[in-house]
Design a protein around this motif. Structure first.
Motif, PDB file in Angstrom:
ATOM      1  N   GLU A  74     -30.196 -59.173  45.695  1.00 49.34           N
ATOM      2  CA  GLU A  74     -30.178 -57.748  45.360  1.00 49.34           C
ATOM      3  C   GLU A  74     -31.446 -57.338  44.618  1.00 49.34           C
ATOM      4  OE1 GLU A  74     -28.006 -55.397  46.329  1.00 49.34           O
ATOM      5  OE2 GLU A  74     -27.022 -56.966  47.506  1.00 49.34           O
ATOM      6  N   GLY A  75     -31.916 -58.211  43.710  1.00 49.75           N
ATOM      7  CA  GLY A  75     -33.147 -57.912  42.986  1.00 49.75           C
ATOM      8  C   GLY A  75     -34.347 -57.818  43.909  1.00 49.75           C
ATOM      9  N   VAL A  76     -34.430 -58.734  44.871  1.00 49.52           N
ATOM     10  CA  VAL A  76     -35.532 -58.698  45.829  1.00 49.52           C
ATOM     11  C   VAL A  76     -35.437 -57.448  46.692  1.00 49.52           C
ATOM     12  CG1 VAL A  76     -36.481 -59.836  47.873  1.00 49.52           C
ATOM     13  CG2 VAL A  76     -35.921 -61.187  45.858  1.00 49.52           C
ATOM     14  N   ARG A  77     -34.236 -57.122  47.148  1.00 50.75           N
ATOM     15  CA  ARG A  77     -34.053 -55.934  47.993  1.00 50.75           C
ATOM     16  C   ARG A  77     -34.499 -54.663  47.267  1.00 50.75           C
ATOM     17  NH1 ARG A  77     -28.536 -56.088  49.550  1.00 50.75           N
ATOM     18  NH2 ARG A  77     -29.207 -57.489  51.174  1.00 50.75           N
ATOM     19  N   GLU A  78     -34.080 -54.499  46.016  1.00 54.04           N
ATOM     20  CA  GLU A  78     -34.456 -53.308  45.258  1.00 54.04           C
ATOM     21  C   GLU A  78     -35.959 -53.268  44.968  1.00 54.04           C
ATOM     22  OE1 GLU A  78     -32.088 -53.170  41.731  1.00 54.04           O
ATOM     23  OE2 GLU A  78     -30.206 -53.052  42.846  1.00 54.04           O
ATOM     24  N   SER A  79     -36.526 -54.424  44.634  1.00 51.21           N
ATOM     25  CA  SER A  79     -37.942 -54.469  44.312  1.00 51.21           C
ATOM     26  C   SER A  79     -38.818 -54.227  45.536  1.00 51.21           C
ATOM     27  CB  SER A  79     -38.287 -55.812  43.670  1.00 51.21           C
ATOM     28  OG  SER A  79     -39.588 -55.827  43.182  1.00 51.21           O
ATOM     29  N   VAL A  80     -38.398 -54.696  46.694  1.00 45.71           N
ATOM     30  CA  VAL A  80     -39.151 -54.442  47.918  1.00 45.71           C
ATOM     31  C   VAL A  80     -39.124 -52.951  48.239  1.00 45.71           C
ATOM     32  CG1 VAL A  80     -39.109 -54.796  50.425  1.00 45.71           C
ATOM     33  CG2 VAL A  80     -38.963 -56.747  48.891  1.00 45.71           C
ATOM     34  N   ASP A  81     -37.989 -52.299  48.010  1.00 46.42           N
ATOM     35  CA  ASP A  81     -37.906 -50.854  48.239  1.00 46.42           C
ATOM     36  C   ASP A  81     -38.859 -50.082  47.334  1.00 46.42           C
ATOM     37  OD1 ASP A  81     -36.006 -51.231  50.200  1.00 46.42           O
ATOM     38  OD2 ASP A  81     -34.303 -50.773  48.884  1.00 46.42           O
ATOM     39  N   GLU A  82     -39.016 -50.564  46.089  1.00 42.35           N
ATOM     40  CA  GLU A  82     -39.862 -49.858  45.121  1.00 42.35           C
ATOM     41  C   GLU A  82     -41.343 -50.228  45.234  1.00 42.35           C
ATOM     42  OE1 GLU A  82     -38.385 -50.599  41.208  1.00 42.35           O
ATOM     43  OE2 GLU A  82     -36.402 -49.809  41.666  1.00 42.35           O
ATOM     44  N   LYS A  83     -41.636 -51.532  45.382  1.00 43.83           N
ATOM     45  CA  LYS A  83     -43.012 -52.002  45.267  1.00 43.83           C
ATOM     46  C   LYS A  83     -43.598 -52.556  46.560  1.00 43.83           C
ATOM     47  CE  LYS A  83     -42.430 -53.211  40.419  1.00 43.83           C
ATOM     48  NZ  LYS A  83     -41.083 -52.770  40.176  1.00 43.83           N
ATOM     49  N   GLY A  84     -42.815 -52.596  47.610  1.00 44.16           N
ATOM     50  CA  GLY A  84     -43.309 -53.115  48.880  1.00 44.16           C
ATOM     51  C   GLY A  84     -43.325 -54.635  48.907  1.00 44.16           C
ATOM     52  N   LEU A  85     -44.308 -55.204  49.558  1.00 50.52           N
ATOM     53  CA  LEU A  85     -44.388 -56.645  49.773  1.00 50.52           C
ATOM     54  C   LEU A  85     -44.443 -57.432  48.467  1.00 50.52           C
ATOM     55  CD1 LEU A  85     -44.554 -58.812  51.956  1.00 50.52           C
ATOM     56  CD2 LEU A  85     -47.031 -58.574  51.887  1.00 50.52           C
ATOM     57  N   LEU A  86     -45.068 -56.885  47.446  1.00 55.75           N
ATOM     58  CA  LEU A  86     -45.143 -57.553  46.156  1.00 55.75           C
ATOM     59  C   LEU A  86     -43.753 -57.760  45.548  1.00 55.75           C
ATOM     60  CD1 LEU A  86     -47.127 -58.678  44.071  1.00 55.75           C
ATOM     61  CD2 LEU A  86     -47.202 -56.410  43.045  1.00 55.75           C
TER      62      LEU A  86
END
Length: 119
Positions: A74-86
């Motif tokens: 879930e953390g990766v999913r949310e962070s990808v939505d916000e910051k892209g590939l990073l």
């Protein structure tokens, strides 16, 4: 509230029972079983099953290691939505940082209080 407790006990107990069966009847090491639980949490979260299980069972599903895998996913999913590939590299650690920190702090405190003896 009684049904919430029932589902938490049932789901958490089932996860623990599966782990115990794996320990007793396979040659898998505990480290491999724990790793498999985290990966299973990530996989079940990726297909959308684990968030529904957490909604049903609460702590019975979010506390075991499969819940840690779900938290990472879930953390990766949310962070990808916000910051892209990073976000792939940042999301899991950001989401689980409080739990990792608590485990480290309590580990240090227990090591300072209780002196283990060499075997």
């Amino acid at each position: 509230m009684a049904m919430d407790l029932f589902w938490a006990f049932l789901v958490g107990g089932a996860l623990c029972a599966v782990g115990q069966v794996l320990i007793d009847y396979t040659k898998l090491t505990p480290a491999r079983i724990l790793t498999a639980y985290v990966v299973a949490g990530v996989a079940l979260s990726a297909v959308g099953i684990y968030p529904k299980l957490v909604e049903l069972a609460g702590g019975g599903a979010s506390v075991p290691l499969t819940g840690f895998g779900n938290l990472l996913a879930e953390g990766v999913r949310e962070s990808v939505d916000e910051k892209g590939l990073l976000g792939i590299f940042m999301g899991g650690l950001t989401a689980s940082s409080a739990g990792i920190t608590a485990a480290m702090v309590f580990g240090v405190v227990c090591a300072a209080i209780f002196r283990p003896k060499q075997k």
